[in-house]
Design an enzyme around this catalytic site. Structure first.
Site, PDB file in Angstrom:
ATOM      1  N   ARG A 113     -59.327  55.300  19.455  1.00 36.08           N
ATOM      2  CA  ARG A 113     -58.731  56.072  20.543  1.00 36.08           C
ATOM      3  C   ARG A 113     -59.754  56.380  21.642  1.00 36.08           C
ATOM      4  O   ARG A 113     -59.418  56.405  22.826  1.00 36.08           O
ATOM      5  CB  ARG A 113     -58.143  57.374  19.984  1.00 36.08           C
ATOM      6  N   HIS A 140     -59.225  55.792  25.662  1.00 35.70           N
ATOM      7  CA  HIS A 140     -59.357  56.855  26.666  1.00 35.70           C
ATOM      8  C   HIS A 140     -60.541  56.601  27.592  1.00 35.70           C
ATOM      9  O   HIS A 140     -60.548  57.064  28.730  1.00 35.70           O
ATOM     10  CB  HIS A 140     -59.448  58.219  25.991  1.00 35.70           C
ATOM     11  N   ASN A 159     -57.350  64.903  26.210  1.00 37.49           N
ATOM     12  CA  ASN A 159     -58.506  64.867  25.308  1.00 37.49           C
ATOM     13  C   ASN A 159     -58.821  66.190  24.633  1.00 37.49           C
ATOM     14  O   ASN A 159     -59.344  66.214  23.502  1.00 37.49           O
ATOM     15  CB  ASN A 159     -59.762  64.442  26.097  1.00 37.49           C
ATOM     16  N   HIS A 193     -51.176  53.217  16.657  1.00 34.97           N
ATOM     17  CA  HIS A 193     -50.687  54.408  15.943  1.00 34.97           C
ATOM     18  C   HIS A 193     -50.266  54.077  14.506  1.00 34.97           C
ATOM     19  O   HIS A 193     -49.622  54.886  13.853  1.00 34.97           O
ATOM     20  CB  HIS A 193     -49.536  55.061  16.725  1.00 34.97           C
TER      21      HIS A 193
HETATM   22  C1  HEM Z   1     -48.738  54.129  24.883  1.00 33.27           C
HETATM   23  C2  HEM Z   1     -49.230  55.284  25.272  1.00 33.27           C
HETATM   24  C3  HEM Z   1     -49.907  56.238  24.327  1.00 33.27           C
HETATM   25  C4  HEM Z   1     -49.621  57.551  24.180  1.00 33.27           C
HETATM   26  C5  HEM Z   1     -48.578  58.342  24.943  1.00 33.27           C
HETATM   27  C6  HEM Z   1     -50.488  58.052  23.146  1.00 33.27           C
HETATM   28  C7  HEM Z   1     -50.519  59.374  22.720  1.00 33.27           C
HETATM   29  C8  HEM Z   1     -51.207  59.833  21.630  1.00 33.27           C
HETATM   30  C9  HEM Z   1     -51.163  61.180  21.129  1.00 33.27           C
HETATM   31  C10 HEM Z   1     -50.373  62.324  21.754  1.00 33.27           C
HETATM   32  C11 HEM Z   1     -51.939  61.241  20.025  1.00 33.27           C
HETATM   33  C12 HEM Z   1     -52.177  62.460  19.139  1.00 33.27           C
HETATM   34  C13 HEM Z   1     -53.207  63.362  19.784  1.00 33.27           C
HETATM   35  C14 HEM Z   1     -53.306  64.709  19.116  1.00 33.27           C
HETATM   36  O1  HEM Z   1     -52.278  65.331  18.850  1.00 33.27           O
HETATM   37  O2  HEM Z   1     -54.445  65.157  18.852  1.00 33.27           O
HETATM   38  C15 HEM Z   1     -52.491  59.928  19.826  1.00 33.27           C
HETATM   39  C16 HEM Z   1     -53.336  59.584  18.809  1.00 33.27           C
HETATM   40  C17 HEM Z   1     -53.907  58.340  18.661  1.00 33.27           C
HETATM   41  N1  HEM Z   1     -53.817  57.289  19.570  1.00 33.27           N
HETATM   42 FE1  HEM Z   1     -52.508  57.155  21.069  1.00 33.27          FE
HETATM   43  N2  HEM Z   1     -51.274  57.045  22.686  1.00 33.27           N
HETATM   44  C18 HEM Z   1     -50.962  55.912  23.386  1.00 33.27           C
HETATM   45  C19 HEM Z   1     -51.577  54.689  23.262  1.00 33.27           C
HETATM   46  C20 HEM Z   1     -52.632  54.431  22.437  1.00 33.27           C
HETATM   47  C21 HEM Z   1     -53.459  53.252  22.483  1.00 33.27           C
HETATM   48  C22 HEM Z   1     -53.311  52.135  23.500  1.00 33.27           C
HETATM   49  C23 HEM Z   1     -54.372  53.366  21.485  1.00 33.27           C
HETATM   50  C24 HEM Z   1     -55.485  52.430  21.108  1.00 33.27           C
HETATM   51  C25 HEM Z   1     -55.477  51.121  21.331  1.00 33.27           C
HETATM   52  C26 HEM Z   1     -54.105  54.598  20.806  1.00 33.27           C
HETATM   53  C27 HEM Z   1     -54.757  55.045  19.689  1.00 33.27           C
HETATM   54  C28 HEM Z   1     -54.533  56.258  19.071  1.00 33.27           C
HETATM   55  C29 HEM Z   1     -55.086  56.611  17.784  1.00 33.27           C
HETATM   56  C30 HEM Z   1     -55.880  55.684  16.889  1.00 33.27           C
HETATM   57  C31 HEM Z   1     -54.716  57.935  17.536  1.00 33.27           C
HETATM   58  C32 HEM Z   1     -55.139  58.797  16.338  1.00 33.27           C
HETATM   59  C33 HEM Z   1     -56.525  59.355  16.611  1.00 33.27           C
HETATM   60  C34 HEM Z   1     -57.109  60.221  15.509  1.00 33.27           C
HETATM   61  O3  HEM Z   1     -56.521  60.377  14.433  1.00 33.27           O
HETATM   62  O4  HEM Z   1     -58.202  60.754  15.748  1.00 33.27           O
HETATM   63  N3  HEM Z   1     -53.070  55.233  21.434  1.00 33.27           N
HETATM   64  N4  HEM Z   1     -52.044  59.092  20.829  1.00 33.27           N
END
Ligand code: HEM
Ligand SMILES: *[C@@H]1O[C@H](CO)[C@@H](O)[C@H](O)[C@H]1NC(C)=O
Ligand SMILES: *[C@@H]1O[C@H](CO)[C@@H](O)[C@H](O)[C@H]1NC(C)=O
Length: 342
Positions: A84, A88, A116, A216
């Site tokens: 992630r 970002h 973030n 995800h």
């Molecule tokens: C399509 C649009 C996307 C949205 C709206 C989005 C949104 C989010 C949100 C809201 C979270 C949870 C954050 C929290 O509550 O702390 C999250 C987690 C995450 N996102 Fe996305 N995301 C998107 C695309 C991506 C992309 C492109 C990647 C990587 C290639 C990604 C990788 C991750 C990962 C791996 C997590 C978990 C991180 C952790 O457990 O520390 N996301 N994302």
């Protein structure tokens, strides 16, 4: 500059040759000019290559991999957190390591911006990787490249596809709180067209967006990121909603409580995330919107049935993501400490 009329005294054959030579030089000049322009506009992803460090730091890949593997063996979620960070980083002014910078007297960085704040993590692992890489080859490898390499190693360690990582990015000397807050990173409340547009703005297609959302398949989200969905939305499996509600109270509290983005295999990089969407068990609004009667439904179906197609499209898309506006040549710097400009 060469030009044909400087050769008017020459016999006909030579004139032809001279003209040929002149056009050759003009084309060369044009190409060279474009190359120089590309350098200055920052669209120099052509300069990234898999062998950028082959002489200056041949151990970079094995060094990063061993720290990533050790960290993931301590806490599997860290793989998700590193992936992630790369996303970002790349979506805010290009893959330049800006997300890693702490606030300074002269700027407020990206760490506390909406997408973030209290959410991105993994900075300690990045510090550990940087320390190991600095020991092997001081002052050579950028923090932006560390994020790209660590993302690949995380995906592979958690059972996902492998690919060759292009490197040669340099680090920014600054970071921007307001740019990170400007909507370039789409919020989880986004509509499908907003998601498509935000990725399009970075040169990524709707297909890239769906494949990358497959990230995800690993990691966790906080209650605050999915509360409205589990209480208010109708395109959600009711027993799944109830289960999530038990750890995420409607009104107050539990803001920081976590739930897995992929309820089936939260620490394995696989295609189960897409199966969840078919069952209306996507955790975020922005997950389920990919399978809600719109233009991306068929892709979600394809990925849910075919892990190999998902892997291939994910790899294509993440390489494209890593190409977003890198700093190269003499732009930026190679940070000594990923948290601070030199
Ligand atoms: C399509 C649009 C996307 C949205 C709206 C989005 C949104 C989010 C949100 C809201 C979270 C949870 C954050 C929290 O509550 O702390 C999250 C987690 C995450 N996102 Fe996305 N995301 C998107 C695309 C991506 C992309 C492109 C990647 C990587 C290639 C990604 C990788 C991750 C990962 C791996 C997590 C978990 C991180 C952790 O457990 O520390 N996301 N994302
Ligand atoms: C970040 O989150 C903390 C805790 O919720 C909050 O106190 C702080 O104001 C937030 N920062 C910004 C810039 O919104
Ligand atoms: C759900 O919708 C209602 C009515 O629009 C709104 O007041 C509430 O804040 C929303 N979110 C939750 C978690 O209930």
């Amino acid at each position: 500059m060469f030009s044909a009329h400087h050769f008017h005294h020459l016999p006909s054959f030579s004139k032809k040759m001279a003209f040929f030579t002149a056009s050759y030089y003009s084309s060369f000049t044009i190409i060279a000019t474009f190359a120089v322009l590309a350098l200055f506009t920052g669209s120099s992803s052509a300069q990234l290559s898999t062998d950028f460090y082959s002489k200056s730091c041949p151990k970079v890949f094995s060094t990063v991999q061993s720290v990533v593997k050790n960290s993931i063996s301590v806490e599997r979620r860290l793989g998700a957190s590193l992936l992630r960070l790369h996303f970002h980083d790349c979506f805010v002014n290009g893959c330049d390591g800006s997300v890693l910078l702490d606030d300074t007297d002269s700027f407020t960085g990206e760490k506390t911006a909406g997408p973030n704040n209290r959410s991105i993590r993994g900075f300690k692992v990045v510090d550990d990787i940087k320390a190991a890489v600095e020991k092997a080859c001081p002052g050579v490898v950028s923090c932006a490249d560390i994020l790209a390499i660590a993302s690949r190693d995380s995906v592979v360690t958690l059972g996902g596809p492998d690919w060759d990582v292009k490197v040669g990015r340099r680090d920014s000397k600054t970071a921007s709180f307001s740019d990170a807050n400007s909507g370039v990173i789409p919020p989880p409340t986004s509509t499908l067209s907003n998601l498509i547009n935000r990725f399009q703005a970075k040169g990524l297609s709707a297909k890239d967006m769906v494949a990358l959302s497959g990230a995800h398949t690993i990691g966790q989200a906080r209650c605050i990121s999915f509360r409205d969905r589990i209480y208010n939305e109708t395109n959600i499996d009711s027993s799944f909603a109830k289960t999530r509600q038990s750890q995420c109270p409607r009104n107050t509290g539990g803001r920081k409580n976590l739930a897995p983005l992929d309820l089936q295999t939260p620490t394995a990089f696989d295609n189960k995330y897409f199966n969840n969407l078919l069952d209306q068990k996507g955790l975020l609004h922005s997950d389920q919107i990919l399978y809600d009667g719109g233009s991306t439904d068929s892709l979600v179906e394809t990925y849910s049935k075919n892990d190999k197609t998902f892997d291939e499209d994910f790899v294509t898309a993440i390489i494209k993501m890593g190409d977003i506006d890198p700093l190269t040549g003499s732009s930026g710097e190679i940070r000594k400490n990923c948290r601070k400009p030199n």
